[in-house]
Design a protein around this motif. Structure first.
Motif, PDB file in Angstrom:
ATOM      1  N   THR A  19      43.448 115.054  48.711  1.00 30.00           N
ATOM      2  CA  THR A  19      44.856 114.681  48.617  1.00 30.00           C
ATOM      3  C   THR A  19      45.607 115.281  49.793  1.00 30.00           C
ATOM      4  O   THR A  19      45.351 116.417  50.188  1.00 30.00           O
ATOM      5  CB  THR A  19      45.490 115.174  47.305  1.00 30.00           C
ATOM      6  OG1 THR A  19      45.412 116.584  47.261  1.00 30.00           O
ATOM      7  CG2 THR A  19      44.813 114.566  46.108  1.00 30.00           C
ATOM      8  N   LEU A  34      35.004 111.565  45.073  1.00 29.29           N
ATOM      9  CA  LEU A  34      35.758 112.710  45.595  1.00 29.29           C
ATOM     10  C   LEU A  34      36.849 112.206  46.518  1.00 29.29           C
ATOM     11  O   LEU A  34      36.651 111.251  47.268  1.00 29.29           O
ATOM     12  CB  LEU A  34      34.838 113.644  46.369  1.00 29.29           C
ATOM     13  CG  LEU A  34      33.839 114.422  45.540  1.00 29.29           C
ATOM     14  CD1 LEU A  34      32.888 115.163  46.463  1.00 29.29           C
ATOM     15  CD2 LEU A  34      34.531 115.385  44.620  1.00 29.29           C
ATOM     16  N   GLN A  35      38.004 112.856  46.475  1.00 28.04           N
ATOM     17  CA  GLN A  35      39.127 112.451  47.311  1.00 28.04           C
ATOM     18  C   GLN A  35      39.884 113.695  47.742  1.00 28.04           C
ATOM     19  O   GLN A  35      40.058 114.633  46.970  1.00 28.04           O
ATOM     20  CB  GLN A  35      40.042 111.521  46.522  1.00 28.04           C
ATOM     21  CG  GLN A  35      41.199 110.984  47.303  1.00 28.04           C
ATOM     22  CD  GLN A  35      42.055 110.050  46.460  1.00 28.04           C
ATOM     23  OE1 GLN A  35      41.966 110.013  45.246  1.00 28.04           O
ATOM     24  NE2 GLN A  35      42.893 109.313  47.120  1.00 28.04           N
ATOM     25  N   ARG A  86      41.623 123.790  45.178  1.00 30.79           N
ATOM     26  CA  ARG A  86      42.921 123.797  45.880  1.00 30.79           C
ATOM     27  C   ARG A  86      42.750 124.534  47.199  1.00 30.79           C
ATOM     28  O   ARG A  86      42.084 125.555  47.264  1.00 30.79           O
ATOM     29  CB  ARG A  86      43.981 124.486  45.047  1.00 30.79           C
ATOM     30  CG  ARG A  86      44.315 123.755  43.787  1.00 30.79           C
ATOM     31  CD  ARG A  86      45.497 124.405  43.102  1.00 30.79           C
ATOM     32  NE  ARG A  86      45.702 123.857  41.779  1.00 30.79           N
ATOM     33  CZ  ARG A  86      46.388 122.754  41.533  1.00 30.79           C
ATOM     34  NH1 ARG A  86      46.943 122.110  42.516  1.00 30.79           N
ATOM     35  NH2 ARG A  86      46.516 122.319  40.304  1.00 30.79           N
ATOM     36  N   ALA A  90      44.313 119.398  48.039  1.00 33.63           N
ATOM     37  CA  ALA A  90      43.271 119.730  47.080  1.00 33.63           C
ATOM     38  C   ALA A  90      42.155 118.696  47.168  1.00 33.63           C
ATOM     39  O   ALA A  90      42.343 117.580  47.647  1.00 33.63           O
ATOM     40  CB  ALA A  90      43.838 119.762  45.666  1.00 33.63           C
ATOM     41  N   ARG A 113      42.518 111.918  37.087  1.00 36.45           N
ATOM     42  CA  ARG A 113      41.999 112.738  38.186  1.00 36.45           C
ATOM     43  C   ARG A 113      41.901 114.184  37.737  1.00 36.45           C
ATOM     44  O   ARG A 113      42.662 114.636  36.907  1.00 36.45           O
ATOM     45  CB  ARG A 113      42.869 112.617  39.426  1.00 36.45           C
ATOM     46  CG  ARG A 113      44.292 113.044  39.242  1.00 36.45           C
ATOM     47  CD  ARG A 113      45.144 112.907  40.488  1.00 36.45           C
ATOM     48  NE  ARG A 113      45.037 111.590  41.044  1.00 36.45           N
ATOM     49  CZ  ARG A 113      45.038 111.335  42.345  1.00 36.45           C
ATOM     50  NH1 ARG A 113      45.207 112.307  43.199  1.00 36.45           N
ATOM     51  NH2 ARG A 113      44.919 110.105  42.785  1.00 36.45           N
ATOM     52  N   TRP A 114      40.931 114.885  38.300  1.00 34.21           N
ATOM     53  CA  TRP A 114      40.711 116.282  38.001  1.00 34.21           C
ATOM     54  C   TRP A 114      40.658 117.048  39.310  1.00 34.21           C
ATOM     55  O   TRP A 114      39.905 116.710  40.211  1.00 34.21           O
ATOM     56  CB  TRP A 114      39.394 116.473  37.249  1.00 34.21           C
ATOM     57  CG  TRP A 114      39.379 115.781  35.932  1.00 34.21           C
ATOM     58  CD1 TRP A 114      39.837 116.269  34.751  1.00 34.21           C
ATOM     59  CD2 TRP A 114      38.895 114.465  35.668  1.00 34.21           C
ATOM     60  NE1 TRP A 114      39.659 115.337  33.764  1.00 34.21           N
ATOM     61  CE2 TRP A 114      39.081 114.220  34.305  1.00 34.21           C
ATOM     62  CE3 TRP A 114      38.325 113.462  36.447  1.00 34.21           C
ATOM     63  CZ2 TRP A 114      38.717 113.023  33.715  1.00 34.21           C
ATOM     64  CZ3 TRP A 114      37.968 112.274  35.860  1.00 34.21           C
ATOM     65  CH2 TRP A 114      38.168 112.071  34.510  1.00 34.21           C
ATOM     66  N   THR A 115      41.439 118.119  39.402  1.00 34.04           N
ATOM     67  CA  THR A 115      41.450 118.952  40.603  1.00 34.04           C
ATOM     68  C   THR A 115      40.244 119.879  40.572  1.00 34.04           C
ATOM     69  O   THR A 115      40.031 120.604  39.609  1.00 34.04           O
ATOM     70  CB  THR A 115      42.739 119.776  40.665  1.00 34.04           C
ATOM     71  OG1 THR A 115      43.848 118.884  40.655  1.00 34.04           O
ATOM     72  CG2 THR A 115      42.786 120.622  41.928  1.00 34.04           C
ATOM     73  N   LEU A 116      39.443 119.826  41.634  1.00 40.08           N
ATOM     74  CA  LEU A 116      38.259 120.669  41.735  1.00 40.08           C
ATOM     75  C   LEU A 116      38.511 121.930  42.549  1.00 40.08           C
ATOM     76  O   LEU A 116      38.036 123.008  42.213  1.00 40.08           O
ATOM     77  CB  LEU A 116      37.110 119.885  42.371  1.00 40.08           C
ATOM     78  CG  LEU A 116      36.664 118.634  41.629  1.00 40.08           C
ATOM     79  CD1 LEU A 116      35.588 117.934  42.427  1.00 40.08           C
ATOM     80  CD2 LEU A 116      36.174 118.982  40.246  1.00 40.08           C
ATOM     81  N   VAL A 162      39.961 116.467  44.793  1.00 36.57           N
ATOM     82  CA  VAL A 162      40.044 115.986  43.417  1.00 36.57           C
ATOM     83  C   VAL A 162      38.931 114.986  43.137  1.00 36.57           C
ATOM     84  O   VAL A 162      38.397 114.347  44.043  1.00 36.57           O
ATOM     85  CB  VAL A 162      41.420 115.342  43.118  1.00 36.57           C
ATOM     86  CG1 VAL A 162      42.528 116.351  43.196  1.00 36.57           C
ATOM     87  CG2 VAL A 162      41.679 114.178  44.024  1.00 36.57           C
ATOM     88  N   LEU A 163      38.595 114.858  41.867  1.00 35.85           N
ATOM     89  CA  LEU A 163      37.642 113.879  41.389  1.00 35.85           C
ATOM     90  C   LEU A 163      38.459 112.778  40.725  1.00 35.85           C
ATOM     91  O   LEU A 163      39.235 113.055  39.806  1.00 35.85           O
ATOM     92  CB  LEU A 163      36.696 114.540  40.391  1.00 35.85           C
ATOM     93  CG  LEU A 163      35.449 113.804  39.991  1.00 35.85           C
ATOM     94  CD1 LEU A 163      34.563 113.558  41.213  1.00 35.85           C
ATOM     95  CD2 LEU A 163      34.685 114.612  38.961  1.00 35.85           C
ATOM     96  N   THR A 164      38.340 111.538  41.207  1.00 37.96           N
ATOM     97  CA  THR A 164      39.171 110.450  40.703  1.00 37.96           C
ATOM     98  C   THR A 164      38.311 109.312  40.164  1.00 37.96           C
ATOM     99  O   THR A 164      37.139 109.174  40.500  1.00 37.96           O
ATOM    100  CB  THR A 164      40.068 109.865  41.810  1.00 37.96           C
ATOM    101  OG1 THR A 164      39.248 109.317  42.823  1.00 37.96           O
ATOM    102  CG2 THR A 164      40.980 110.903  42.385  1.00 37.96           C
TER     103      THR A 164
END
Length: 87
Positions: A8, A5-6, A66, A14, A61-64, A16-18
């Protein structure tokens, strides 16, 4: 694929899963790429280049979630040399 998890901080904030580099990669030793310095025509340091390793896709990366933008309260301009109290 090794996920983390990160948060941004650029653009819209947001969660995001990276993807992360492979810690057992024999080419980059888990760093995710190769950094090398280069010089200008005089031989002086001019910067550092980064080449990513094939064990990691830094654009995956996928935004989880916002987050809404943070609204800052506007304060009136105050003269720092004035004798009036700030309240």
């Amino acid at each position: 694929m090794r996920l983390r998890l990160q948060l941004t901080g650029w653009g819209p904030r947001a969660l995001v899963l990276t993807d992360t580099p492979d810690p057992d990669c024999s080419r980059c030793d888990g760093e995710g790429g190769f950094a090398y310095d280069y010089g200008d025509h005089k031989g002086e340091y001019a910067g550092t280049e980064w080449d990513p390793c094939t064990c990691w896709d830094e654009n995956r990366r996928w935004t989880l979630l916002r987050f809404p933008p943070i609204r800052h309260r506007r304060r009136g301009v105050r003269d720092p040399w004035s004798d009036e109290p700030p309240f």
